[in-house]
Write a protein that holds these residues in place. Sequence first.
Motif, PDB file in Angstrom:
ATOM      1  N   VAL A 345     -74.417  -8.363  42.231  1.00  0.00           N
ATOM      2  CA  VAL A 345     -73.122  -8.874  42.675  1.00  0.00           C
ATOM      3  C   VAL A 345     -72.782 -10.076  41.799  1.00  0.00           C
ATOM      4  O   VAL A 345     -73.627 -10.954  41.585  1.00  0.00           O
ATOM      5  CB  VAL A 345     -73.132  -9.316  44.157  1.00  0.00           C
ATOM      6  N   SER A 346     -71.567 -10.104  41.288  1.00  0.00           N
ATOM      7  CA  SER A 346     -71.136 -11.228  40.465  1.00  0.00           C
ATOM      8  C   SER A 346     -70.290 -12.187  41.293  1.00  0.00           C
ATOM      9  O   SER A 346     -69.375 -11.771  42.021  1.00  0.00           O
ATOM     10  CB  SER A 346     -70.341 -10.735  39.255  1.00  0.00           C
ATOM     11  N   LEU A 347     -70.613 -13.474  41.162  1.00  0.00           N
ATOM     12  CA  LEU A 347     -69.938 -14.542  41.897  1.00  0.00           C
ATOM     13  C   LEU A 347     -69.061 -15.350  40.939  1.00  0.00           C
ATOM     14  O   LEU A 347     -69.273 -15.329  39.726  1.00  0.00           O
ATOM     15  CB  LEU A 347     -70.978 -15.470  42.531  1.00  0.00           C
ATOM     16  N   PRO A 348     -68.099 -16.109  41.452  1.00  0.00           N
ATOM     17  CA  PRO A 348     -67.245 -16.918  40.567  1.00  0.00           C
ATOM     18  C   PRO A 348     -68.063 -17.942  39.789  1.00  0.00           C
ATOM     19  O   PRO A 348     -68.941 -18.610  40.335  1.00  0.00           O
ATOM     20  CB  PRO A 348     -66.291 -17.619  41.548  1.00  0.00           C
ATOM     21  N   VAL A 349     -67.753 -18.077  38.497  1.00  0.00           N
ATOM     22  CA  VAL A 349     -68.408 -19.079  37.653  1.00  0.00           C
ATOM     23  C   VAL A 349     -67.425 -19.646  36.628  1.00  0.00           C
ATOM     24  O   VAL A 349     -67.766 -20.494  35.830  1.00  0.00           O
ATOM     25  CB  VAL A 349     -69.643 -18.466  36.949  1.00  0.00           C
ATOM     26  N   HIS A 350     -66.188 -19.196  36.671  1.00  0.00           N
ATOM     27  CA  HIS A 350     -65.195 -19.529  35.660  1.00  0.00           C
ATOM     28  C   HIS A 350     -64.904 -21.035  35.629  1.00  0.00           C
ATOM     29  O   HIS A 350     -65.145 -21.752  36.607  1.00  0.00           O
ATOM     30  CB  HIS A 350     -63.913 -18.729  35.879  1.00  0.00           C
ATOM     31  N   PRO A 351     -64.395 -21.536  34.515  1.00  0.00           N
ATOM     32  CA  PRO A 351     -64.230 -22.988  34.355  1.00  0.00           C
ATOM     33  C   PRO A 351     -63.153 -23.623  35.219  1.00  0.00           C
ATOM     34  O   PRO A 351     -63.064 -24.859  35.266  1.00  0.00           O
ATOM     35  CB  PRO A 351     -63.899 -23.150  32.863  1.00  0.00           C
ATOM     36  N   SER A 352     -62.371 -22.815  35.924  1.00  0.00           N
ATOM     37  CA  SER A 352     -61.344 -23.376  36.807  1.00  0.00           C
ATOM     38  C   SER A 352     -61.905 -23.810  38.161  1.00  0.00           C
ATOM     39  O   SER A 352     -61.183 -24.402  38.973  1.00  0.00           O
ATOM     40  CB  SER A 352     -60.221 -22.356  37.027  1.00  0.00           C
ATOM     41  N   LEU A 353     -63.170 -23.535  38.419  1.00  0.00           N
ATOM     42  CA  LEU A 353     -63.763 -23.907  39.707  1.00  0.00           C
ATOM     43  C   LEU A 353     -63.833 -25.425  39.861  1.00  0.00           C
ATOM     44  O   LEU A 353     -64.168 -26.146  38.920  1.00  0.00           O
ATOM     45  CB  LEU A 353     -65.176 -23.325  39.832  1.00  0.00           C
ATOM     46  N   THR A 354     -63.560 -25.896  41.071  1.00  0.00           N
ATOM     47  CA  THR A 354     -63.693 -27.315  41.391  1.00  0.00           C
ATOM     48  C   THR A 354     -65.052 -27.564  42.042  1.00  0.00           C
ATOM     49  O   THR A 354     -65.723 -26.616  42.482  1.00  0.00           O
ATOM     50  CB  THR A 354     -62.589 -27.741  42.369  1.00  0.00           C
ATOM     51  N   PRO A 355     -65.460 -28.831  42.140  1.00  0.00           N
ATOM     52  CA  PRO A 355     -66.703 -29.118  42.878  1.00  0.00           C
ATOM     53  C   PRO A 355     -66.665 -28.585  44.301  1.00  0.00           C
ATOM     54  O   PRO A 355     -67.682 -28.082  44.816  1.00  0.00           O
ATOM     55  CB  PRO A 355     -66.780 -30.647  42.842  1.00  0.00           C
ATOM     56  N   GLY A 356     -65.495 -28.648  44.933  1.00  0.00           N
ATOM     57  CA  GLY A 356     -65.367 -28.100  46.284  1.00  0.00           C
ATOM     58  C   GLY A 356     -65.557 -26.605  46.305  1.00  0.00           C
ATOM     59  O   GLY A 356     -66.163 -26.057  47.242  1.00  0.00           O
ATOM     60  N   ASP A 357     -65.033 -25.919  45.289  1.00  0.00           N
ATOM     61  CA  ASP A 357     -65.225 -24.465  45.190  1.00  0.00           C
ATOM     62  C   ASP A 357     -66.714 -24.133  45.084  1.00  0.00           C
ATOM     63  O   ASP A 357     -67.207 -23.201  45.740  1.00  0.00           O
ATOM     64  CB  ASP A 357     -64.511 -23.913  43.959  1.00  0.00           C
ATOM     65  N   LEU A 358     -67.421 -24.869  44.237  1.00  0.00           N
ATOM     66  CA  LEU A 358     -68.850 -24.614  44.057  1.00  0.00           C
ATOM     67  C   LEU A 358     -69.618 -24.823  45.357  1.00  0.00           C
ATOM     68  O   LEU A 358     -70.512 -24.032  45.700  1.00  0.00           O
ATOM     69  CB  LEU A 358     -69.406 -25.510  42.957  1.00  0.00           C
ATOM     70  N   ASP A 359     -69.259 -25.861  46.101  1.00  0.00           N
ATOM     71  CA  ASP A 359     -69.902 -26.094  47.395  1.00  0.00           C
ATOM     72  C   ASP A 359     -69.647 -24.935  48.348  1.00  0.00           C
ATOM     73  O   ASP A 359     -70.555 -24.498  49.076  1.00  0.00           O
ATOM     74  CB  ASP A 359     -69.388 -27.391  48.017  1.00  0.00           C
ATOM     75  N   ARG A 360     -68.416 -24.434  48.355  1.00  0.00           N
ATOM     76  CA  ARG A 360     -68.078 -23.305  49.236  1.00  0.00           C
ATOM     77  C   ARG A 360     -68.865 -22.050  48.861  1.00  0.00           C
ATOM     78  O   ARG A 360     -69.329 -21.308  49.733  1.00  0.00           O
ATOM     79  CB  ARG A 360     -66.583 -23.014  49.175  1.00  0.00           C
ATOM     80  N   ILE A 361     -69.019 -21.817  47.553  1.00  0.00           N
ATOM     81  CA  ILE A 361     -69.774 -20.638  47.109  1.00  0.00           C
ATOM     82  C   ILE A 361     -71.218 -20.735  47.577  1.00  0.00           C
ATOM     83  O   ILE A 361     -71.772 -19.781  48.143  1.00  0.00           O
ATOM     84  CB  ILE A 361     -69.703 -20.501  45.572  1.00  0.00           C
ATOM     85  N   VAL A 362     -71.831 -21.903  47.365  1.00  0.00           N
ATOM     86  CA  VAL A 362     -73.224 -22.100  47.770  1.00  0.00           C
ATOM     87  C   VAL A 362     -73.377 -21.946  49.276  1.00  0.00           C
ATOM     88  O   VAL A 362     -74.312 -21.271  49.759  1.00  0.00           O
ATOM     89  CB  VAL A 362     -73.721 -23.482  47.302  1.00  0.00           C
ATOM     90  N   THR A 363     -72.487 -22.536  50.034  1.00  0.00           N
ATOM     91  CA  THR A 363     -72.564 -22.453  51.498  1.00  0.00           C
ATOM     92  C   THR A 363     -72.483 -21.008  51.957  1.00  0.00           C
ATOM     93  O   THR A 363     -73.262 -20.565  52.827  1.00  0.00           O
ATOM     94  CB  THR A 363     -71.430 -23.278  52.136  1.00  0.00           C
ATOM     95  N   ALA A 364     -71.555 -20.241  51.367  1.00  0.00           N
ATOM     96  CA  ALA A 364     -71.383 -18.857  51.787  1.00  0.00           C
ATOM     97  C   ALA A 364     -72.590 -18.007  51.404  1.00  0.00           C
ATOM     98  O   ALA A 364     -73.042 -17.151  52.182  1.00  0.00           O
ATOM     99  CB  ALA A 364     -70.110 -18.279  51.153  1.00  0.00           C
ATOM    100  N   VAL A 365     -73.128 -18.226  50.205  1.00  0.00           N
ATOM    101  CA  VAL A 365     -74.284 -17.441  49.767  1.00  0.00           C
ATOM    102  C   VAL A 365     -75.511 -17.776  50.602  1.00  0.00           C
ATOM    103  O   VAL A 365     -76.248 -16.884  51.069  1.00  0.00           O
ATOM    104  CB  VAL A 365     -74.559 -17.673  48.270  1.00  0.00           C
ATOM    105  N   ASN A 366     -75.729 -19.061  50.833  1.00  0.00           N
ATOM    106  CA  ASN A 366     -76.909 -19.452  51.620  1.00  0.00           C
ATOM    107  C   ASN A 366     -76.798 -19.012  53.070  1.00  0.00           C
ATOM    108  O   ASN A 366     -77.824 -18.817  53.743  1.00  0.00           O
ATOM    109  CB  ASN A 366     -77.131 -20.966  51.536  1.00  0.00           C
ATOM    110  N   ALA A 367     -75.581 -18.841  53.558  1.00  0.00           N
ATOM    111  CA  ALA A 367     -75.392 -18.357  54.930  1.00  0.00           C
ATOM    112  C   ALA A 367     -75.839 -16.909  55.090  1.00  0.00           C
ATOM    113  O   ALA A 367     -76.046 -16.431  56.212  1.00  0.00           O
ATOM    114  CB  ALA A 367     -73.934 -18.496  55.343  1.00  0.00           C
ATOM    115  N   LEU A 368     -76.020 -16.218  53.958  1.00  0.00           N
ATOM    116  CA  LEU A 368     -76.519 -14.840  54.032  1.00  0.00           C
ATOM    117  C   LEU A 368     -77.944 -14.832  54.587  1.00  0.00           C
ATOM    118  O   LEU A 368     -78.368 -13.867  55.226  1.00  0.00           O
ATOM    119  CB  LEU A 368     -76.478 -14.161  52.656  1.00  0.00           C
ATOM    120  N   GLY A 369     -78.676 -15.913  54.268  1.00  0.00           N
ATOM    121  CA  GLY A 369     -80.022 -16.084  54.829  1.00  0.00           C
ATOM    122  C   GLY A 369     -80.894 -14.875  54.638  1.00  0.00           C
ATOM    123  O   GLY A 369     -80.895 -14.245  53.598  1.00  0.00           O
ATOM    124  N   GLU A 370     -81.624 -14.533  55.657  1.00  0.00           N
ATOM    125  CA  GLU A 370     -82.523 -13.371  55.638  1.00  0.00           C
ATOM    126  C   GLU A 370     -81.987 -12.251  56.514  1.00  0.00           C
ATOM    127  O   GLU A 370     -82.720 -11.357  56.892  1.00  0.00           O
ATOM    128  CB  GLU A 370     -83.904 -13.800  56.116  1.00  0.00           C
TER     129      GLU A 370
END
Length: 372
Positions: A345-370
Amino acid sequence: MTSINEQPIPAARPVIGEDEIEAAVRVLRSGRVVQGPEVAAFEEGFSHLVDGRHCVAVNSGTSALHLLLLALGVGPGDEVIVPSFSFAASANAVRLVGADVVFADIEPDGFGLDPSAVEAAITPRTAAIMPVHLYGHPAAMDRLMPIAEKHRLAVVEDACQAHAAALNGTPVGAFGAGGTFSFYPTKNMHALEGGMVTTADAELARTLRLLRNQGMEQRYANEIVGANMRMTDVSAAVGRVQLAKVEGWTEQRRANAAFLDAHISAPNVLTPPVAEGARHVYHQYTVRIRGDRDAAMAKLTEAGIGNAVYYPTPIHRLKPYWEPDQKAGRTWDLPETEKAAAEVVSLPVHPSLTPGDLDRIVTAVNALGESL
């Protein structure tokens, strides 16, 4: 779930700013819009990304692959070794010149051709190897080039996703007989549409220039049979603007990827591997999901995180390849390819991302948990 005030984060975001618009308008007003000074200047500028190799601009990345194979004399009776885990254009170009595609598996820890699988696939008919620098990570050129040299095979680099990627200091597109790049709008840099062939061989470069322009260097003085695969000056002008920005964008992509690497902690999500000595330029930030991928993607989408699978169906299972192989009784044993196609699965990494966007991506991915 995305809140009312949070917009979805797209998986990719092409950049078309005022600089690109002004460059296009300037060329349109000039009246010189096809194969003119902008194309020549773009070719010269791009050569700095590939150790000064000759650069030949064409109308797409697919055309770049097609013309390079033609210029190398690859055709009927020949075989070209290609990864099945790639976009179909990699194999399509081989078929378009009348050669046969031989699929080889990818490495277990990455997404590039496995050199041992390549060596096992070589036959007396093999004419070329086509490594694909998938997702912006260089293929194992340090191990593939000796194999090609040993068997006297051409190496055709598909670098369409890997502008400015490198391995041990050598840029992709500067290893083999020739390299190919795409300037489609979602690539790390674009020209609205277009492609580039790179080569150290001046005579091969001249042949490529003939092939892209109906086989002629001087008007009506056709030397060989060619096609119309020229780049427009409008595209080249946009490409020149983007070329001036691609290094900054690349470093932003790499910084975004480093943040994701450091903060994604879900045990069932494997972050992208990077080989020793590799400069990954992150056309895609591609993770592996160990579990229910569809459920993971649905949860990411619900959280407003763009995501996509590149590529859900390996090329050897696509109809134009699967059906002829079945009729010929030919099968391919590509377990790592099949595994990657089921997990990535490919996630957003493009240069238009803001620090807030990166935090949201991490939060959503980590919420997948186990839970998958």
